[in-house]
Enzyme design. Structure first.
Site, PDB file in Angstrom:
ATOM      1  N   ASN A 111       8.519  66.748  22.675  1.00 48.05           N
ATOM      2  CA  ASN A 111       7.428  65.801  22.930  1.00 48.05           C
ATOM      3  C   ASN A 111       7.834  64.351  22.672  1.00 48.05           C
ATOM      4  O   ASN A 111       7.520  63.458  23.462  1.00 48.05           O
ATOM      5  CB  ASN A 111       6.197  66.155  22.088  1.00 48.05           C
ATOM      6  CG  ASN A 111       5.673  67.537  22.411  1.00 48.05           C
ATOM      7  OD1 ASN A 111       6.112  68.164  23.372  1.00 48.05           O
ATOM      8  ND2 ASN A 111       4.739  68.029  21.600  1.00 48.05           N
ATOM      9  N   HIS A 157      -9.052  35.244  59.676  1.00 51.55           N
ATOM     10  CA  HIS A 157      -9.668  36.284  60.534  1.00 51.55           C
ATOM     11  C   HIS A 157      -8.741  36.651  61.701  1.00 51.55           C
ATOM     12  O   HIS A 157      -9.201  37.080  62.750  1.00 51.55           O
ATOM     13  CB  HIS A 157     -11.034  35.854  61.088  1.00 51.55           C
ATOM     14  CG  HIS A 157     -11.919  35.229  60.058  1.00 51.55           C
ATOM     15  ND1 HIS A 157     -12.823  35.962  59.317  1.00 51.55           N
ATOM     16  CD2 HIS A 157     -11.999  33.954  59.599  1.00 51.55           C
ATOM     17  CE1 HIS A 157     -13.448  35.150  58.459  1.00 51.55           C
ATOM     18  NE2 HIS A 157     -12.953  33.933  58.609  1.00 51.55           N
ATOM     19  N   SER A 278      12.588  54.055  71.765  1.00 51.13           N
ATOM     20  CA  SER A 278      11.709  55.181  72.054  1.00 51.13           C
ATOM     21  C   SER A 278      12.513  56.251  72.788  1.00 51.13           C
ATOM     22  O   SER A 278      13.406  55.935  73.567  1.00 51.13           O
ATOM     23  CB  SER A 278      10.541  54.707  72.921  1.00 51.13           C
ATOM     24  OG  SER A 278       9.983  55.791  73.626  1.00 51.13           O
ATOM     25  N   LYS A 284      11.406  50.073  75.021  1.00 48.01           N
ATOM     26  CA  LYS A 284      10.818  49.803  73.702  1.00 48.01           C
ATOM     27  C   LYS A 284      11.820  49.361  72.646  1.00 48.01           C
ATOM     28  O   LYS A 284      12.939  49.849  72.584  1.00 48.01           O
ATOM     29  CB  LYS A 284      10.108  51.068  73.170  1.00 48.01           C
ATOM     30  CG  LYS A 284       8.879  51.475  73.935  1.00 48.01           C
ATOM     31  CD  LYS A 284       7.751  50.447  73.868  1.00 48.01           C
ATOM     32  CE  LYS A 284       7.145  50.297  72.511  1.00 48.01           C
ATOM     33  NZ  LYS A 284       6.162  51.295  72.178  1.00 48.01           N
ATOM     34  N   GLU A 291       6.938  49.362  59.679  1.00 46.24           N
ATOM     35  CA  GLU A 291       5.804  50.293  59.702  1.00 46.24           C
ATOM     36  C   GLU A 291       5.914  51.326  58.586  1.00 46.24           C
ATOM     37  O   GLU A 291       4.924  51.667  57.927  1.00 46.24           O
ATOM     38  CB  GLU A 291       5.736  51.009  61.050  1.00 46.24           C
ATOM     39  CG  GLU A 291       5.390  50.090  62.209  1.00 46.24           C
ATOM     40  CD  GLU A 291       5.639  50.786  63.540  1.00 46.24           C
ATOM     41  OE1 GLU A 291       4.884  51.712  63.867  1.00 46.24           O
ATOM     42  OE2 GLU A 291       6.595  50.417  64.241  1.00 46.24           O
TER      43      GLU A 291
HETATM   44  N1  ARG Z   1       9.066  69.045  30.311  1.00 42.76           N
HETATM   45  C1  ARG Z   1       8.155  68.468  29.375  1.00 42.76           C
HETATM   46  C2  ARG Z   1       7.558  67.169  29.932  1.00 42.76           C
HETATM   47  O1  ARG Z   1       8.098  66.636  30.829  1.00 42.76           O
HETATM   48  C3  ARG Z   1       8.843  68.178  28.096  1.00 42.76           C
HETATM   49  C4  ARG Z   1       8.008  68.382  26.878  1.00 42.76           C
HETATM   50  C5  ARG Z   1       7.606  69.812  26.782  1.00 42.76           C
HETATM   51  N2  ARG Z   1       6.945  70.045  25.546  1.00 42.76           N
HETATM   52  C6  ARG Z   1       6.388  71.224  25.300  1.00 42.76           C
HETATM   53  N3  ARG Z   1       5.835  71.352  24.147  1.00 42.76           N
HETATM   54  N4  ARG Z   1       6.317  72.185  26.163  1.00 42.76           N
HETATM   55  O2  ARG Z   1       6.554  66.705  29.478  1.00 42.76           O
END
Ligand code: ARG
Length: 458
Positions: A111, A157, A278, A284, A291
């Site tokens: 995390n 406009h 084209s 063209k 685009e």
């Molecule tokens: N692949 C996860 C993400 O991109 C990484 C963290 C995953 N954490 C967990 N507790 N499963 O967020």
């Protein structure tokens, strides 16, 4: 059952469908370099906290350095059946260092790791994008300078309004892109925060020296709250918003290139290197790249909304939903990067078609406001001047003559205050010269702006 980072807790493995649905190894390759760097710094943190010996830390760091090189050469060879890049790196380190490899994840969580990686990724990419924005600005300055004298119809406009310098029109886009640079800078500042050490959500239990990690990873400051640190995606939202705004500006310019290069208008022609033909209509020459830029802007706008929706109902702290964040950013970064490169190329390939531009002034009434301003300077109230000029324009249209081709008698039959000097006011040069207010289109003002901008960007 395949070994995972958490197999000890389970008797059964993930269903193949669930695996296919949730694994991100390949898309995580954008982060691999950063993930390796974070692991190296983390090994040093563990050494400083007495969890690893200095030999162990050294071994891990050199193994990780070798992996970084190997990933640069042939990532496919290293990827296995891993859930994500974090699991992959831990497996590779463990394959190479045995028991020692299993120590690397002490005191960190995917995390805090993933979001540290993502912040490093954003910092690098934002720097690259800013460099490319400056490239477009430089090309606009070149275009403005090369065509400094070209008088261009200004539109409101999409009807011909008043004459402006073409260079003034170019510098309007520079003004937009300068604001984009500020926003990309702000996104950089927001990204420049080190969350490492926050672990899963509560912080780590080893007293890891976060200040040291912050410096080692070249972050400006530390995150202040571990729960916020692992779930904060504001910096990604800011990055996406800055990208999306810049794309909106490029898209407006692309739209102008499409219109200007159309057979109906013909103010410019795009180079063949930015045009396509084209498959059926041999005559063209199409502005496909402009685009496409306009079309891809739909995605960068949508990605801002997607990121907002991703966050809106998430309880603290990390939730797996957050894994959906990164592809949005990868996509938007790639789109803006490609768009900036193509816009620079398209602008470099642009040819101005003076005849088509002059033809607009020959048949238009873009000097009507000058006539009204002339009468104001003679002391008449503007509203009356506007009405008088409108009558004169109507008369000129009936006579199929441009305004400046009317005779003094014709002018005077509509308004006795008009004298011979009216003809000196009804020229494109005179109309430009009087717009000498700061930021106006008078040549002296545009030259001043061009000089100022060249000092900054060239
Ligand atoms: N692949 C996860 C993400 O991109 C990484 C963290 C995953 N954490 C967990 N507790 N499963 O967020």
């Amino acid at each position: 059952m395949t070994e995972t980072l958490y197999s000890g807790r389970f008797e059964e493995g993930l269903a193949p469908a669930a695996k296919a649905y949730s694994y991100t190894l390949r898309q995580d390759l954008a982060l691999v370099h950063y993930d390796i760097r974070v692991n190296q710094v983390h090994a040093q943190l563990l050494e400083r906290a007495g969890i690893l010996s200095s030999d162990e830390s050294e071994t891990l760091q050199s193994t990780l350095a070798d992996l970084d090189d190997a990933f640069a050469v042939n990532p496919e060879e290293l990827l296995g059946d891993d859930e994500d890049i974090h699991a992959c790196i831990e497996r590779l380190v463990t394959e190479r260092c045995g028991e020692l490899g299993k120590k690397i994840h002490s005191g960190k969580s995917r995390n805090d790791q993933v979001i540290t990686d993502a912040r490093m990724y954003c910092k690098t990419e934002l720097k690259g994008l800013k460099k490319k924005v400056r490239g477009v600005i430089r090309q606009l300055l070149v275009l403005a300078e090369e065509n400094i004298e070209v008088v261009f119809p200004g539109f409101t406009h999409f009807q011909v309004a008043q004459p402006v310098l073409f260079s003034h029109h170019c510098l309007a886009y520079v003004a937009m892109l300068e604001r984009d640079l500020l926003r990309l800078d702000q996104a950089y500042v927001s990204s420049d925060v080190c969350p490492l050490g926050s672990a899963a959500l509560a912080g780590n239990s080893y007293g890891l020296d976060r200040d040291w990690a912050c410096q080692a990873l070249d972050f400006a400051r530390l995150s202040e709250n571990s729960m916020d640190a692992v779930s904060d995606r504001d910096f990604l939202m800011e990055t996406l918003s800055a990208i999306s705004l810049c794309m909106l500006h490029l898209s407006r310019l692309a739209e102008e290139l499409v219109l200007w290069s159309s057979d109906l208008i013909g103010f410019v022609s795009l180079g063949e290197d930015y045009s396509t033909g084209s498959s059926i209509m041999p005559q063209k020459k199409n502005p496909d790249i402009a685009e496409l830029l306009r079309g891809k802007t739909a995605k960068t706008s949508a990605n801002v909304m997607a990121m907002q929706q991703l966050i809106k109902s998430l309880p603290l702290a990390y939730n797996r939903d957050l894994q959906e964040d990164k592809p949005l950013v990868y996509e938007s970064v790639a789109i803006l990067s490609g768009s900036l490169t193509c816009m620079t190329g398209m602008l470099a390939s642009l040819q101005i078609n003076q005849d088509a531009i002059s033809a607009v002034f020959a048949k238009g009434y873009s000097l009507a406001t000058e006539l009204a301003d002339y009468l104001v300077k003679k002391g008449l109230p503007f509203r009356d001047c506007h009405r008088i000029c409108a009558e004169i324009v109507r008369y000129a249209i009936e006579q199929q003559k441009p305004l400046e081709a009317l005779s003094l008698e014709e002018f005077q039959s509509k308004c006795g205050d008009i004298t011979e000097d009216v003809f000196s006011v009804l020229t494109l040069d005179a109309a430009l010269a009087v717009k000498s207010v700061y930021g106006g289109t008078a040549p002296e003002q545009v030259r001043f702006q061009l000089k100022r901008l060249k000092e900054v960007y060239l």
